[in-house]
Design a protein around this motif. Structure first.
Motif, PDB file in Angstrom:
ATOM      1  N   ASN A   9      59.674  26.740  20.622  1.00  0.00           N
ATOM      2  CA  ASN A   9      60.782  25.842  20.302  1.00  0.00           C
ATOM      3  C   ASN A   9      62.089  26.197  21.004  1.00  0.00           C
ATOM      4  O   ASN A   9      63.104  25.540  20.757  1.00  0.00           O
ATOM      5  N   ILE A  10      62.096  27.181  21.886  1.00  0.00           N
ATOM      6  CA  ILE A  10      63.346  27.615  22.519  1.00  0.00           C
ATOM      7  C   ILE A  10      64.007  26.491  23.296  1.00  0.00           C
ATOM      8  O   ILE A  10      65.202  26.279  23.193  1.00  0.00           O
ATOM      9  N   GLY A  11      63.301  25.734  24.067  1.00  0.00           N
ATOM     10  CA  GLY A  11      63.908  24.689  24.884  1.00  0.00           C
ATOM     11  C   GLY A  11      64.039  23.356  24.179  1.00  0.00           C
ATOM     12  O   GLY A  11      64.489  22.372  24.781  1.00  0.00           O
ATOM     13  N   ASN A  12      63.695  23.234  22.932  1.00  0.00           N
ATOM     14  CA  ASN A  12      63.694  21.950  22.237  1.00  0.00           C
ATOM     15  C   ASN A  12      64.949  21.687  21.410  1.00  0.00           C
ATOM     16  O   ASN A  12      64.935  20.863  20.511  1.00  0.00           O
ATOM     17  N   PHE A  13      66.054  22.373  21.688  1.00  0.00           N
ATOM     18  CA  PHE A  13      67.295  22.158  20.946  1.00  0.00           C
ATOM     19  C   PHE A  13      68.280  21.406  21.819  1.00  0.00           C
ATOM     20  O   PHE A  13      68.319  21.563  23.026  1.00  0.00           O
ATOM     21  N   SER A  14      69.113  20.606  21.183  1.00  0.00           N
ATOM     22  CA  SER A  14      70.202  19.941  21.898  1.00  0.00           C
ATOM     23  C   SER A  14      71.507  20.316  21.202  1.00  0.00           C
ATOM     24  O   SER A  14      71.523  20.701  20.029  1.00  0.00           O
ATOM     25  N   ALA A  15      72.615  20.183  21.891  1.00  0.00           N
ATOM     26  CA  ALA A  15      73.918  20.542  21.320  1.00  0.00           C
ATOM     27  C   ALA A  15      74.246  19.663  20.123  1.00  0.00           C
ATOM     28  O   ALA A  15      74.895  20.094  19.174  1.00  0.00           O
ATOM     29  N   GLY A  16      73.811  18.425  20.148  1.00  0.00           N
ATOM     30  CA  GLY A  16      74.092  17.500  19.051  1.00  0.00           C
ATOM     31  C   GLY A  16      73.403  17.885  17.756  1.00  0.00           C
ATOM     32  O   GLY A  16      73.890  17.612  16.663  1.00  0.00           O
ATOM     33  N   SER A  17      72.248  18.541  17.857  1.00  0.00           N
ATOM     34  CA  SER A  17      71.538  18.923  16.639  1.00  0.00           C
ATOM     35  C   SER A  17      72.268  20.013  15.861  1.00  0.00           C
ATOM     36  O   SER A  17      72.095  20.135  14.657  1.00  0.00           O
ATOM     37  N   PHE A  18      73.116  20.788  16.538  1.00  0.00           N
ATOM     38  CA  PHE A  18      73.882  21.835  15.847  1.00  0.00           C
ATOM     39  C   PHE A  18      75.104  21.275  15.140  1.00  0.00           C
ATOM     40  O   PHE A  18      75.620  21.877  14.213  1.00  0.00           O
ATOM     41  N   LEU A  19      75.601  20.120  15.567  1.00  0.00           N
ATOM     42  CA  LEU A  19      76.793  19.535  14.958  1.00  0.00           C
ATOM     43  C   LEU A  19      76.476  18.781  13.682  1.00  0.00           C
ATOM     44  O   LEU A  19      77.345  18.568  12.851  1.00  0.00           O
ATOM     45  N   ASN A  20      75.252  18.368  13.486  1.00  0.00           N
ATOM     46  CA  ASN A  20      74.880  17.601  12.294  1.00  0.00           C
ATOM     47  C   ASN A  20      74.661  18.444  11.117  1.00  0.00           C
ATOM     48  O   ASN A  20      74.251  19.380  10.842  1.00  0.00           O
ATOM     49  N   GLY A  61      47.097  27.543  14.161  1.00  0.00           N
ATOM     50  CA  GLY A  61      46.580  28.896  14.257  1.00  0.00           C
ATOM     51  C   GLY A  61      47.492  29.856  14.999  1.00  0.00           C
ATOM     52  O   GLY A  61      47.182  31.026  15.113  1.00  0.00           O
ATOM     53  N   SER A  62      48.619  29.388  15.528  1.00  0.00           N
ATOM     54  CA  SER A  62      49.511  30.304  16.235  1.00  0.00           C
ATOM     55  C   SER A  62      50.445  30.992  15.247  1.00  0.00           C
ATOM     56  O   SER A  62      50.770  30.460  14.192  1.00  0.00           O
ATOM     57  N   GLY A  63      50.899  32.178  15.583  1.00  0.00           N
ATOM     58  CA  GLY A  63      51.763  32.960  14.717  1.00  0.00           C
ATOM     59  C   GLY A  63      53.200  32.492  14.761  1.00  0.00           C
ATOM     60  O   GLY A  63      53.593  31.612  15.539  1.00  0.00           O
ATOM     61  N   ILE A  64      54.033  33.110  13.944  1.00  0.00           N
ATOM     62  CA  ILE A  64      55.442  32.727  13.844  1.00  0.00           C
ATOM     63  C   ILE A  64      56.196  32.993  15.137  1.00  0.00           C
ATOM     64  O   ILE A  64      57.038  32.195  15.545  1.00  0.00           O
ATOM     65  N   LEU A  65      55.880  34.098  15.801  1.00  0.00           N
ATOM     66  CA  LEU A  65      56.559  34.409  17.058  1.00  0.00           C
ATOM     67  C   LEU A  65      56.235  33.368  18.127  1.00  0.00           C
ATOM     68  O   LEU A  65      57.133  32.903  18.843  1.00  0.00           O
ATOM     69  N   ALA A  66      54.997  32.946  18.207  1.00  0.00           N
ATOM     70  CA  ALA A  66      54.611  31.922  19.184  1.00  0.00           C
ATOM     71  C   ALA A  66      55.302  30.600  18.873  1.00  0.00           C
ATOM     72  O   ALA A  66      55.734  29.886  19.781  1.00  0.00           O
ATOM     73  N   GLN A  67      55.435  30.262  17.604  1.00  0.00           N
ATOM     74  CA  GLN A  67      56.118  29.027  17.224  1.00  0.00           C
ATOM     75  C   GLN A  67      57.596  29.077  17.600  1.00  0.00           C
ATOM     76  O   GLN A  67      58.160  28.094  18.096  1.00  0.00           O
ATOM     77  N   LEU A  68      58.246  30.221  17.377  1.00  0.00           N
ATOM     78  CA  LEU A  68      59.663  30.355  17.725  1.00  0.00           C
ATOM     79  C   LEU A  68      59.872  30.270  19.232  1.00  0.00           C
ATOM     80  O   LEU A  68      60.794  29.596  19.705  1.00  0.00           O
ATOM     81  N   LEU A  69      59.024  30.955  19.971  1.00  0.00           N
ATOM     82  CA  LEU A  69      59.162  30.924  21.432  1.00  0.00           C
ATOM     83  C   LEU A  69      58.881  29.534  21.987  1.00  0.00           C
ATOM     84  O   LEU A  69      59.502  29.112  22.968  1.00  0.00           O
TER      85      LEU A  69
END
Length: 159
Positions: A148-159, A138-146
């Motif tokens: 997920n801000i801390g859930n990225f790692s540097a390795g995920s960008f290299l794949n 039930g949350s909007g797109i902006l809430a979903q994006l915010l």
């Protein structure tokens, strides 16, 4: 001065009446029934030129013209469809007449059957049902994006 004011009042009244009459005419014109035909169905004399068991896809297309559609999954037939819609004011158009000529073919591409259907023969069929589930809780797109801000790692960008 009093006559001038009286003339203005009469002109304003006449203009208001004309405007009201114009609006009434416009509203009546919006409610006029309009009929629209879409599609093509071959005439009976054209269908008589097709021989079941002899003619092929190519000869049918040559005699009757290109079909409105053909078999969706297995190319089993040609379908010629004509529909007549009634438009009445701002309401949804309504189908008042539908005619379908179905020319079916066997595995070798020879005419197997010619059938004619009307609106009374039809029934609603769902051709495709695609439903996308929304597991966002039930949350909007902006809430979903915010979120997920801390859930990225540097390795995920290299794949």
């Amino acid at each position: 001065m009093a006559d001038n004011t009286g003339d203005r009042a009469r002109r304003a009244l006449r203009l208001a009446r004309m405007g009201l009459a114009g609006l009434a005419m416009l509203s009546l014109a919006a409610c006029v029934e309009r009929m629209r035909a879409h599609g093509y169905v071959p005439e009976e004399e054209d269908l008589q030129q097709i021989t079941v068991g002899v003619d092929t896809r190519d000869t049918v297309a040559e005699v009757l013209g290109a079909p409105s559609t053909s078999g969706v999954t297995d190319d089993s037939g040609y379908f010629y469809v004509r529909s007549t819609f009634r438009h009445l004011g701002p309401t949804q158009p309504k189908v008042v007449e539908r005619e379908i000529v179905a020319v079916t073919f066997d595995d070798t591409g020879t005419v197997r059957n010619i059938e004619r259907y009307g609106l009374e023969d039809g029934r609603a069929v769902v051709l495709s049902r695609r439903v996308t589930t929304n597991d966002s809780g039930g949350s909007g797109i902006l809430a979903q994006l915010l979120r997920n801000i801390g859930n990225f790692s540097a390795g995920s960008f290299l794949n």
